[in-house]
Scaffold this active site. Structure first.
Site, mmCIF file in Angstrom:
data_model
loop_
_atom_site.group_PDB
_atom_site.id
_atom_site.type_symbol
_atom_site.label_atom_id
_atom_site.label_comp_id
_atom_site.label_asym_id
_atom_site.label_seq_id
_atom_site.Cartn_x
_atom_site.Cartn_y
_atom_site.Cartn_z
ATOM 1 C CG ASP A 14 -2.004 -1.005 1.223
ATOM 2 O OD1 ASP A 14 -2.450 -1.385 0.111
ATOM 3 O OD2 ASP A 14 -2.419 -1.441 2.304
ATOM 4 N NE ARG A 93 -2.415 1.795 13.231
ATOM 5 C CZ ARG A 93 -1.568 1.164 12.439
ATOM 6 N NH1 ARG A 93 -0.412 1.726 12.122
ATOM 7 N NH2 ARG A 93 -1.844 -0.025 11.966
ATOM 8 C CG ASP A 122 -5.371 1.377 12.064
ATOM 9 O OD1 ASP A 122 -5.512 1.554 13.296
ATOM 10 O OD2 ASP A 122 -5.048 0.293 11.557
ATOM 11 C CB SER A 174 -5.209 -7.581 6.791
ATOM 12 O OG SER A 174 -4.821 -6.418 7.480
HETATM 13 N N1 ARG Z 1 -9.236 -4.207 14.643
HETATM 14 C C1 ARG Z 1 -8.026 -3.662 15.150
HETATM 15 C C2 ARG Z 1 -8.200 -2.197 15.468
HETATM 16 O O1 ARG Z 1 -9.083 -1.583 14.963
HETATM 17 C C3 ARG Z 1 -6.846 -3.873 14.256
HETATM 18 C C4 ARG Z 1 -6.864 -3.123 12.958
HETATM 19 C C5 ARG Z 1 -5.766 -3.525 12.021
HETATM 20 N N2 ARG Z 1 -5.871 -4.922 11.738
HETATM 21 C C6 ARG Z 1 -5.186 -5.578 10.803
HETATM 22 N N3 ARG Z 1 -5.363 -6.859 10.738
HETATM 23 N N4 ARG Z 1 -4.387 -5.006 9.967
HETATM 24 O O2 ARG Z 1 -7.446 -1.647 16.212
#
Ligand code: ARG
Length: 391
Positions: A14, A93, A122, A174
């Site tokens: 990405d 984050r 995110d 992911s």
């Molecule tokens: N669901 C989690 C959150 O919102 C993780 C998000 C990222 N997950 C990922 N598999 N890339 O904090």
């Protein structure tokens, strides 16, 4: 002069495409990569960024700062979202966004960019943090606006533009990994009728490969801060790393959650967070003996709200900071040692010891040494139940 943008860069598909896309839009691209405990290779990142024509690359090892300034405050609050998520991705984050803002200032850039998708949490966390810290910065999220709507189209784009990417292999899940935990989603787990895929787990041993003997870990806290494991003094980051190893051996800290994203979608994510669950449990066990009833009960309410704020990326909000001040105040007596047993995916408490314990055996006992005056109980209950009797 060219417009300058600071991009949060992971080296993945990405953000590699983001670099070129931003350059094609006329930007000079400065990249920032943060190590929060994923597989991280500064050399690899530098090579790829240079090949991608990046003007400058900042690489920062933020594991210590992440542990001490984000994870530790959340641990003191026992922050867990929807009972199963220790907020590993969520806590990272605001830290990344804070660095984006700082680097943008240093570089005199008017823009920051990231590779978050348009339907996840995110983007909310990073954008909101940037807006809190510097509302004048402009935010570009290529994945929200470009035409590349699938992994395949991104790979095709990378090929066409000769963008260096490490693998064209199809990724099944992911994954987001840092020292506090691993988030895994996608693939067959998107169907709620399917159990999590054993092959999806990265850190923890599968239950049938765990030792047949339990392991006991002793965790010592000082004012809510873990300071020793098994009697050895360690920095908080080292404690997390050590407990991730012990916990992983015993399959500790796996959770499977259908969670409520900030954008309203319900999504299913599987998590691995051995150290986080061990530390939160140890911390709760210690609080159960040193905090008075009212403080303990109210702190649970605070922790619940706190976890929602952390989840939504409102880390730098007035409310989160105010709740933090409350939490810090409650930690004054949270010192002592908790021993936990790790065995076949379970954590159980072995012992709780503290110089500030409010537990009194002579009051709790059913034995001869009992000092509790049971003759007081009748009068107490009579008054306690008065409103209900009048009803
Ligand atoms: N669901 C989690 C959150 O919102 C993780 C998000 C990222 N997950 C990922 N598999 N890339 O904090």
């Amino acid at each position: 002069m060219k417009k300058k943008v600071v991009l949060a860069y992971s080296g993945g598909l990405d953000t590699s495409c983001c670099i070129r896309w931003l350059q094609d839009k006329g930007f000079e691209v400065v990249c920032f990569s943060a190590n929060l405990g994923s597989e991280f290779s500064p050399g690899e990142l530098k090579k790829k960024a240079a090949q991608g024509g990046v003007a400058k690359l900042y690489v920062e090892d933020l594991r210590k700062e992440f542990a001490e300034d984000y994870i530790l405050p959340a641990l003191k609050a026992n922050a867990v979202y929807e009972s199963k998520y220790v907020l590993s991705t969520a806590l990272g984050r605001p830290l990344i966004a804070k660095y984006l803002v700082d680097i943008a200032h240093k570089e005199k850039a008017e823009y920051v960019a990231h590779g978050c998708t348009g339907k996840g949490n995110d983007q909310v966390r990073i954008d909101t943090t940037v807006k809190i810290l510097d509302p004048k910065l402009k935010i570009i999220a290529p994945l929200r606006v470009w035409e590349l709507t699938s992994r395949e189209s991104e790979i095709a784009y990378a090929k066409e533009k000769k963008i260096p990417i490490s693998t064209t292999q199809k990724k099944i899940y992911s994954i987001d990994k840092n020292i506090w935990g691993i988030s895994i989603e996608g693939g067959m787990m998107e169907d709620l009728r399917n159990a999590p895929d054993e092959a999806a787990y990265i850190l923890t041993k599968s239950p049938d490969a765990t030792p047949n003997k339990p392991e006991v870990v002793a965790i010592e806290f000082e004012k809510g801060v873990p300071v020793k494991v098994n009697g050895k003094k360690k920095a908080f980051l080292e404690i997390i790393e050590a407990l991730n190893q012990s916990g992983a051996r015993h399959c500790i800290g796996r959770t499977d959650l259908v969670e409520d994203r900030t954008v309203g979608i319900k999504s299913r994510e599987v998590y691995e967070a051995p150290a986080a669950w061990i530390l939160i449990r140890a911390h709760q066990e210690l609080e159960s003996v040193v905090l008075d009833k009212d403080t303990l009960n109210f702190k649970q309410i605070v922790g619940l709200r706190y976890s929602q704020l952390a989840y939504q990326g409102l880390w730098f909000s007035r409310l989160r900071k105010s709740l933090q001040a409350f939490v810090e105040m409650t930690q004054e007596k949270v010192s002592g040692v908790v021993k936990l047993q790790l065995y076949k995916g379970n954590i159980s408490a072995v012992s709780r010891e503290s110089g500030h314990s409010l537990y009194r055996k002579e009051l709790a006992t059913y034995g001869e040494e009992d000092q509790f005056d049971r003759t007081d109980a009748e009068g107490f209950i009579s008054i306690f139940s008065l409103p209900y009797r009048e009803r």
